[in-house]
Design an enzyme around this catalytic site. Sequence first.
Site, PDB file in Angstrom:
ATOM      1  N   ARG A 124       0.910  -1.302   0.092  1.00 26.61           N
ATOM      2  CA  ARG A 124       0.067   0.151   0.055  1.00 26.61           C
ATOM      3  C   ARG A 124       0.875   0.933  -0.027  1.00 26.61           C
ATOM      4  NH1 ARG A 124      -5.382   1.214   3.539  1.00 26.61           N
ATOM      5  NH2 ARG A 124      -6.015  -0.153   1.914  1.00 26.61           N
ATOM      6  N   HIS A 143      -7.198   0.975  -6.573  1.00 21.53           N
ATOM      7  CA  HIS A 143      -7.348  -0.073  -5.203  1.00 21.53           C
ATOM      8  C   HIS A 143      -8.201  -1.271  -5.837  1.00 21.53           C
ATOM      9  CE1 HIS A 143      -7.608  -1.388  -1.178  1.00 21.53           C
ATOM     10  NE2 HIS A 143      -8.626  -0.474  -0.852  1.00 21.53           N
ATOM     11  N   GLN A 202     -10.077  -4.163  -3.496  1.00 19.80           N
ATOM     12  CA  GLN A 202     -11.117  -3.544  -3.108  1.00 19.80           C
ATOM     13  C   GLN A 202     -12.461  -3.733  -3.852  1.00 19.80           C
ATOM     14  OE1 GLN A 202     -12.090  -1.653   0.104  1.00 19.80           O
ATOM     15  NE2 GLN A 202     -14.176  -2.191  -0.428  1.00 19.80           N
ATOM     16  N   ASP A 258     -17.259   7.231  -1.717  1.00 18.78           N
ATOM     17  CA  ASP A 258     -15.949   7.038  -0.887  1.00 18.78           C
ATOM     18  C   ASP A 258     -15.576   8.224  -0.068  1.00 18.78           C
ATOM     19  OD1 ASP A 258     -13.473   6.054   0.056  1.00 18.78           O
ATOM     20  OD2 ASP A 258     -12.205   6.122  -1.714  1.00 18.78           O
ATOM     21  N   CYS A 306     -16.465   1.666   0.614  1.00 16.54           N
ATOM     22  CA  CYS A 306     -15.257   0.688   1.056  1.00 16.54           C
ATOM     23  C   CYS A 306     -14.733   0.768   2.403  1.00 16.54           C
ATOM     24  CB  CYS A 306     -14.166   1.139   0.113  1.00 16.54           C
ATOM     25  SG  CYS A 306     -13.260   2.635   0.239  1.00 16.54           S
ATOM     26  N   ARG A 338     -13.749  -8.584   1.552  1.00 17.97           N
ATOM     27  CA  ARG A 338     -12.321  -8.280   1.316  1.00 17.97           C
ATOM     28  C   ARG A 338     -11.444  -9.493   1.512  1.00 17.97           C
ATOM     29  NH1 ARG A 338     -10.085  -3.328   1.406  1.00 17.97           N
ATOM     30  NH2 ARG A 338      -8.365  -4.352   0.342  1.00 17.97           N
TER      31      ARG A 338
HETATM   32  N1   CP Z   1     -11.385  -0.284   2.573  1.00 14.23           N
HETATM   33  C1   CP Z   1      -9.981  -0.351   2.949  1.00 14.23           C
HETATM   34  O1   CP Z   1      -9.111  -0.347   2.160  1.00 14.23           O
HETATM   35  O2   CP Z   1      -9.793  -0.031   4.328  1.00 14.23           O
HETATM   36  P1   CP Z   1      -8.509   0.042   4.923  1.00 14.23           P
HETATM   37  O3   CP Z   1      -8.064   1.550   4.690  1.00 14.23           O
HETATM   38  O4   CP Z   1      -8.944   0.219   6.370  1.00 14.23           O
HETATM   39  O5   CP Z   1      -7.509  -1.184   4.583  1.00 14.23           O
HETATM   40  N1  NVA Z   2      -9.917   6.565  -1.276  1.00 11.54           N
HETATM   41  C1  NVA Z   2      -9.462   6.142  -0.095  1.00 11.54           C
HETATM   42  C2  NVA Z   2      -9.644   4.531   0.146  1.00 11.54           C
HETATM   43  C3  NVA Z   2      -9.434   4.052   1.559  1.00 11.54           C
HETATM   44  C4  NVA Z   2      -9.751   2.676   1.697  1.00 11.54           C
HETATM   45  C5  NVA Z   2      -8.186   6.344   0.125  1.00 11.54           C
HETATM   46  O1  NVA Z   2      -7.345   6.397  -0.417  1.00 11.54           O
HETATM   47  O2  NVA Z   2      -7.953   6.784   1.409  1.00 11.54           O
END
Ligand code: CP
Ligand code: NVA
Length: 313
Positions: free
Chosen positions: A104, A131, A134, A229, A270, A298
């Site tokens: 990430r 992502h 997701q 989101d 998400c 997930r």
């Molecule tokens: N939806 C998602 O990726 O959540 P987190 O940021 O908690 O991993």
């Molecule tokens: N768009 C959000 C998704 C979190 C899971 C971010 O990047 O923080």
Amino acid sequence: MIVLKRNLLRLTDLTSEELTRIIDISIDIKKNKEKYSEKLKGKTLLMIFAKPSLRTRVSFETGMTKLGGHAIYYDTSNSPMGKGETIHDTAKCASRYVDIISARLFEHSDIEKLEEHSDVPVINMLTNLTHPCQIVADLMTIKEKKEKLNGLKLAFLGDGNNNVTHSLIYGCSLVGMDISVASPAGEKYSPKPEVINEARKIAKNTGSVIKITTDPEEAAKKADIIATDTWMSYHIPEGKKEKRVKIFKPFQVNKEIMDLANNNAIFMHCLPAYRGFEMTKEIIDGPNSVVFDEAENRMWTEMAIMLFVMKKI
Ligand code: CP
Ligand code: NVA
């Protein structure tokens, strides 16, 4: 003979058939957990995190345990990567220890570099651009609730220039689902043209219609799924919050928006979610919200994704 690695950096790394297979196997794993309990016995997943996480971190780690393997949580605040050690050296060393690398990160180009230099499969656990994991879970959830994917309409309201939005556009185009994205005018808030163009090419084969608009009501009309989101993704500086809240407010998912959608339309997010901002409390905590099934899925989908990159399915 060159043996190609399987990776998941963007959903377009998968064909429509592969994505459908991963979703169907995720549904099977959820029903027949025992069948999969030793599939990755003795294997190790490295999880590199440069941003916060609840769902991704816990679901990947638990998913790997359920497959008989082991996962290592690795926080970049405690790593030499980003403090002088190159992504190249990190990828090369980690490939000598583990069987899958997941990450990430902020810049999408960094995960591409990681993949380029890694000798083992790489899974994107979120970058500023996409992502993918997701959206595999989102599609599984939609299939469970609506019993199909092809021919449905999904409306996304809010931040268009966003990882989840981009992956939804790719995902819908791959499975033949129509998608309408409503976001504020301007390139800062709209989906990236490269993503729209790539998805439209795929959509020619699957029949999905991709609409980008600044009108949230038009997008929501006759939708089977309404998604949103956060307006404040992890990489957006806190100082931008006040301005963004004003700009995104007309794109909030509320009762008026849900009333424009089809009967029994579901609400998806998400998570993490911020009640009173991207949606009202009554919507996320209401009967049409499927956000916790989505969060659960997930794990099942990540298990299928790990089996896929390890060529077990
Ligand atoms: N939806 C998602 O990726 O959540 P987190 O940021 O908690 O991993
Ligand atoms: N768009 C959000 C998704 C979190 C899971 C971010 O990047 O923080």
